[in-house]
Design a protein around this motif. Structure first.
Motif, PDB file in Angstrom:
ATOM      1  N   ARG A  76      20.929  60.812  22.713  1.00 22.21           N
ATOM      2  CA  ARG A  76      22.198  61.800  22.001  1.00 22.21           C
ATOM      3  C   ARG A  76      21.933  61.810  20.416  1.00 22.21           C
ATOM      4  O   ARG A  76      21.832  60.355  20.200  1.00 22.21           O
ATOM      5  N   LYS A  80      22.895  61.205  16.620  1.00 26.67           N
ATOM      6  CA  LYS A  80      23.878  61.010  16.015  1.00 26.67           C
ATOM      7  C   LYS A  80      24.289  61.829  15.199  1.00 26.67           C
ATOM      8  O   LYS A  80      23.286  62.266  14.144  1.00 26.67           O
ATOM      9  N   HIS A 129      31.273  51.552  24.933  1.00 25.00           N
ATOM     10  CA  HIS A 129      30.756  51.682  26.288  1.00 25.00           C
ATOM     11  C   HIS A 129      30.037  51.056  27.338  1.00 25.00           C
ATOM     12  O   HIS A 129      29.899  52.524  28.505  1.00 25.00           O
ATOM     13  N   LEU A 173      33.447  59.416  29.408  1.00 24.70           N
ATOM     14  CA  LEU A 173      31.782  60.304  28.787  1.00 24.70           C
ATOM     15  C   LEU A 173      30.920  59.964  29.943  1.00 24.70           C
ATOM     16  O   LEU A 173      31.300  58.632  30.973  1.00 24.70           O
ATOM     17  N   GLU A 195      24.283  61.542  30.042  1.00 30.02           N
ATOM     18  CA  GLU A 195      23.219  60.900  27.969  1.00 30.02           C
ATOM     19  C   GLU A 195      24.701  60.664  27.356  1.00 30.02           C
ATOM     20  O   GLU A 195      23.851  60.440  26.617  1.00 30.02           O
ATOM     21  N   ASP A 196      25.335  61.570  27.488  1.00 32.63           N
ATOM     22  CA  ASP A 196      26.718  61.497  26.512  1.00 32.63           C
ATOM     23  C   ASP A 196      26.426  59.726  26.308  1.00 32.63           C
ATOM     24  O   ASP A 196      26.926  59.245  25.002  1.00 32.63           O
TER      25      ASP A 196
END
Length: 335
Positions: free
Chosen positions: A5, A7, A273, A287, A290-291
Motif C-alpha cells: 500500500r 503511504k 503489525h 488490518l 495487503e493492507d
C-alpha cells in the motif's frame, strides 16, 4: 506480485523559526535530524545547518573531512560542485579561528584551477570566516567553515556555541567514519539488546535470529533490494523486543522503540503489525490482506515457521492468518 500500500505523503513541515545567536533550537529535534541521515554527509549537512542557526544572520558554510587528503564533505548555502573537492586551507592549525581577511588564506593555499572554482561558487566575496575544527579523543576528523559576505560579525557567545556543537557531533562522525563499521556496530548492538530480552525466557533464546534468517531468505526470494533487506532484518530481529515490558501489547511497545528513526520507518510498521492476520482477526488494528505491511507479512510467516516447527502447520494458516503467496515462497526455500 507482492502488493504494498502507498503511504500517505508526509505532512508539510512548518517553516523554520528564525533563531539568533543564542541557542534556542530544540536539541531533541536536532538529534532526530542527525539520526535520520546516518551517513557522514547527512550528519555534516545537519551539523552545518544547526551551527548556522547558532550564528544567526546570513551564513554559507562547508565541512572538511580528512581522509588522507582534506576534502569537502558537505555544504550549506554553497554549490554542490564543491563536494569532494580536495582543498588546503586555514583549518590545518587544528584550532578555532576567526578570519577577518575572509577567504584570503583559502585562495592562497590552493592552485589557480581550484581558485577559479571557488570564485565561481562565490567565495571571493567572503569578508569573514569562522573555522571550527572537529576532533574526537585526539583524532582530527575535519573542520567546519562558516562564511559571511556582509558586515555582520560573530559574537564570542555564538563562536563558543558553535565550538561546543562541533565537539558534540565529533563522536557521531567518528562512528560514521566508516559506513560499514557503523552498520556492523548497529547490528551488533541491536542483536545484543534482543538477546538480553530473550534471556528472560530460556525457550526464546535465538528466536529472533532464526526469524531474521528466514525473513531475509523470503525477502531475497521475492526480490527485495539490499536496502530493503537491511530494514527487513531490523524488523525481524526486533519483532519481539517489546516483550521487555511483558507479553501484552508487545508489538506496540516494540514499534515505539523505533519512533523517530526515519530510515527504519518500515521496520517500525512491521513490528507494530506482525500480529495482524490476513483475515482481519489480528491485532492491533485488524488490518486485512495487503493492507498489512509487506515486511510484517514476511515476518509473520517466518515467525510462524519458527514457532510451529514445520511447513505443514504453516500451510494450515495460509489464507487465514498468513499471506498465501509468502507461504508459497517459504515452501521453495531450502530450510
Amino acid at each position: 506480485m507482492f502488493g504494498r500500500r502507498q503511504k500517505p505523503p508526509p505532512p508539510t513541515s512548518p517553516s523554520e523559526p528564525r533563531v539568533g545567536p543564542v541557542e534556542t533550537y530544540d536539541a531533541t529535534r536536532v538529534l532526530a535530524e542527525l539520526l535520520a541521515k546516518p551517513t557522514q554527509e547527512g550528519v555534516l549537512e545537519a551539523a552545518l545547518v544547526h551551527a548556522a542557526r547558532l550564528l544567526g544572520g546570513t551564513v554559507s558554510a562547508y565541512a572538511i573531512v580528512r581522509r588522507g587528503q582534506d576534502r569537502v564533505g558537505a555544504v550549506h548555502g554553497y554549490s554542490k560542485a564543491l563536494m569532494g573537492l580536495a582543498l588546503s586551507g586555514p583549518w590545518s592549525s587544528l584550532r578555532t579561528r576567526l578570519l577577518s581577511t575572509g577567504s584570503h588564506e583559502l585562495y592562497e593555499q590552493n592552485s589557480p584551477e581550484i581558485q577559479a572554482l571557488l570564485t565561481e561558487c562565490g567565495m571571493h566575496t567572503v569578508a569573514l570566516s569562522l573555522v571550527v575544527p572537529i576532533s574526537d579523543r585526539g583524532r582530527y576528523l575535519g573542520a567546519m567553515v562558516f562564511d559571511r559576505t556582509g558586515t555582520e560579525g560573530v559574537t564570542p557567545t555564538a563562536q563558543e556555541a558553535v565550538t561546543h556543537w562541533a565537539a558534540a557531533i565529533a563522536p557521531v562522525l567518528g562512528i560514521l567514519d566508516s559506513r560499514e563499521d557503523w552498520k556492523q556496530a548497529a547490528r551488533q548492538i541491536t542483536s545484543a539488546v534482543v538477546e538480553a530480552v530473550e534471556s528472560r525466557e530460556f525457550d526464546a533464546l535465538g528466536h529472533a535470529q532464526q526469524v531474521a534468517a528466514i525473513s531475509l531468505k523470503l525477502g531475497a526470494q521475492i526480490g527485495l533490494a539490499d536496502r530493503e533487506l537491511e530494514e527487513l532484518w531490523y524488523a525481524a530481529t526486533m519483532h519481539d523486543i517489546g516483550k521487555i515490558h511483558g507479553e501484552a501489547g508487545h508489538a506496540l511497545v516494540g514499534a515505539n522503540f523505533l519512533h523517530g528513526v526515519g530510515h527504519l520507518s518500515e521496520a517500525q510498521r512491521a513490528i507494530r503489525h506482525h500480529h495482524e492476520r490476513w483475515d482481519g482477526q489480528g491485532e492491533p488494528d485488524k488490518l486485512t490482506g495487503e493492507d498489512i505491511p509487506l515486511y510484517a507479512r514476511i515476518v509473520a510467516v517466518a515467525n510462524a515457521y519458527v514457532r510451529l516447527g514445520g511447513l505443514e502447520r504453516v500451510r494450515a494458516q495460509a489464507g487465514r492468518g498468513l499471506d498465501q503467496r509468502i507461504v508459497s515462497q517459504l515452501e521453495k526455500l531450502d530450510l
